[in-house]
Design an enzyme around this catalytic site. Structure first.
Site, short mmCIF file in Angstrom:
data_model
loop_
_atom_site.label_atom_id
_atom_site.label_comp_id
_atom_site.label_asym_id
_atom_site.label_seq_id
_atom_site.Cartn_x
_atom_site.Cartn_y
_atom_site.Cartn_z
N LYS A 88 0.70 -1.16 -0.15
CA LYS A 88 0.35 0.03 -0.02
C LYS A 88 0.82 1.32 -0.01
O LYS A 88 0.19 2.25 -0.23
CB LYS A 88 -0.95 -0.12 1.44
N1 PMP Z 1 -3.66 -7.72 1.41
C1 PMP Z 1 -3.62 -7.05 2.24
C2 PMP Z 1 -2.84 -6.85 2.96
C3 PMP Z 1 -4.30 -5.45 1.67
O1 PMP Z 1 -4.27 -4.51 3.24
C4 PMP Z 1 -5.07 -4.67 1.10
C5 PMP Z 1 -5.58 -3.98 0.92
N2 PMP Z 1 -6.85 -3.82 1.45
C6 PMP Z 1 -5.14 -5.77 0.11
C7 PMP Z 1 -4.43 -7.72 0.48
C8 PMP Z 1 -6.05 -5.92 -1.56
O2 PMP Z 1 -5.90 -4.59 -2.53
P1 PMP Z 1 -6.40 -4.08 -3.16
O3 PMP Z 1 -6.87 -3.38 -2.24
O4 PMP Z 1 -5.06 -3.68 -3.60
O5 PMP Z 1 -6.96 -4.85 -3.84
#
Ligand code: PMP
Length: 320
Positions: free
Chosen positions: A45
């Site tokens: 992130k």
């Molecule tokens: N895994 C984790 C640990 C996350 O924090 C996130 C973000 N919410 C995701 C997967 C999924 O990523 P995205 O929001 O880009 O789909």
């Protein structure tokens, strides 16, 4: 000889390594894991926090002295808090109360205000963390609502940066991509780039308890799903703007138990301590490996570090 160095913490975001996994993979198959937990705040992130903040600055929506308000299931909170601190913005984050204490403390360490919201409420409820962020942004002066669910600059970060990175790291040979989906930004951004390069690449995501994604992919409409996953970051109860379901070829059902025991196996057999969504991704990857050929190249994205969940997973770490 001059000392080679990075200019600062923001220069360390991205360019995470691809690491071949041999254990837990049938002989002869090529499976690589992308270690996104090596970003500065231990999650992928960091990429969207930097990209979305700079995009808002370029669009003239975010200026010095303003406060960034953002909803997050946890990792984005920490990433935004870190990037915003470096850039001199104040930050308010709303998180569901299932978020690990470790992530909340990590976010507060960068000076952010964290507002806890009930995990169990419906996504249309005004107490829901995404709605709450909008209410806070609306009610306070000089705020910018950074909405990773509905602002496409989230997906663009992965389309312009993470996708090309994976393409180059595999020399364009990737055939299978596995990424856990929350907002959908990571999987859809990377998938869109890779499928432009090679439309035959298969894109797979774990389908977790209570998420609407697998059902929506299969039947084309959203239905209420019972239960809530304990896997932070994975799954959703509605379809965010950043989720383009057509880019995902398959959702593989994965239970919380399977995901968390995979985290334990990865830690104890491979020396890799990752979070629950990485465990879920690897469970889905193992199902798909059964259909792979030796010429295929799979990349499994591990979004964050298991160190962010130690307060929740103490028995995993302490058991022998
Ligand atoms: N895994 C984790 C640990 C996350 O924090 C996130 C973000 N919410 C995701 C997967 C999924 O990523 P995205 O929001 O880009 O789909």
């Amino acid at each position: 000889m001059p000392v080679t160095h990075k200019k600062g913490v923001l220069d360390l975001i991205g360019q995470t390594p691809l690491v071949k996994l041999n254990g837990l993979v049938p002989e002869g198959l090529h499976v690589y894991t992308k270690w996104e937990w090596l970003n500065p705040t231990l999650s992928m992130k960091d990429r969207i926090a930097l990209y979305m903040i700079e995009d808002a600055e370029k669009r003239g929506l975010l200026e010095k002295g303003m406060t960034i308000v953002a909803p997050s299931s946890g990792n984005t909170a920490t990433s935004i808090a870190m990037v915003a601190t470096v850039k001199g913005y104040k930050v308010v984050i709303t998180v569901p109360d299932r978020t690990s204490l470790d992530k909340i403390s990590y976010t507060k360490a960068f000076g952010a205000e964290v507002v806890l919201c009930r995990s169990s409420c419906h996504h249309d409820d005004s107490d829901h963390y995404i709605k709450k962020a909008a209410m806070i942004a609306y009610s306070r002066p000089r705020t910018y609502l950074l909405d990773q669910y509905n602002d496409l600059s989230n997906q663009h970060a992965h389309y312009y940066i993470t996708g090309p990175e994976i393409w180059e790291q595999t020399d364009g040979t990737i055939t299978h991509l596995v990424v856990p989906a929350g907002s959908g930004g990571a999987i859809c951004g990377v998938a869109k780039f890779l499928k432009c390069k090679n439309p035959t690449i298969k894109v797979i995501s774990p389908d977790v308890k209570g998420s609407v994604y697998g059902f929506y992919k299969k039947y084309g409409f959203v239905s209420k799903m019972d239960g809530n996953t304990e896997i932070e970051g994975a799954g959703k109860k509605n379809i965010p703007v950043n989720m383009d379901i057509d880019l995902i070829d398959e959702f593989v059902p994965v239970s919380d138990e399977q995901a968390f025991s995979m985290c334990e196996v990865l830690a104890k057999q491979e020396g890799i301590l990752v979070g629950g969504s990485s465990g879920a991704a690897f469970c889905a990857a193992q199902v798909v490996m059964k259909t792979m050929q030796s010429s295929d190249i799979m990349v499994v994205v591990f979004p964050d570090s298991g160190i962010k969940y130690l307060s929740k997973t103490a028995n995993l770490i302490n058991s022998n």
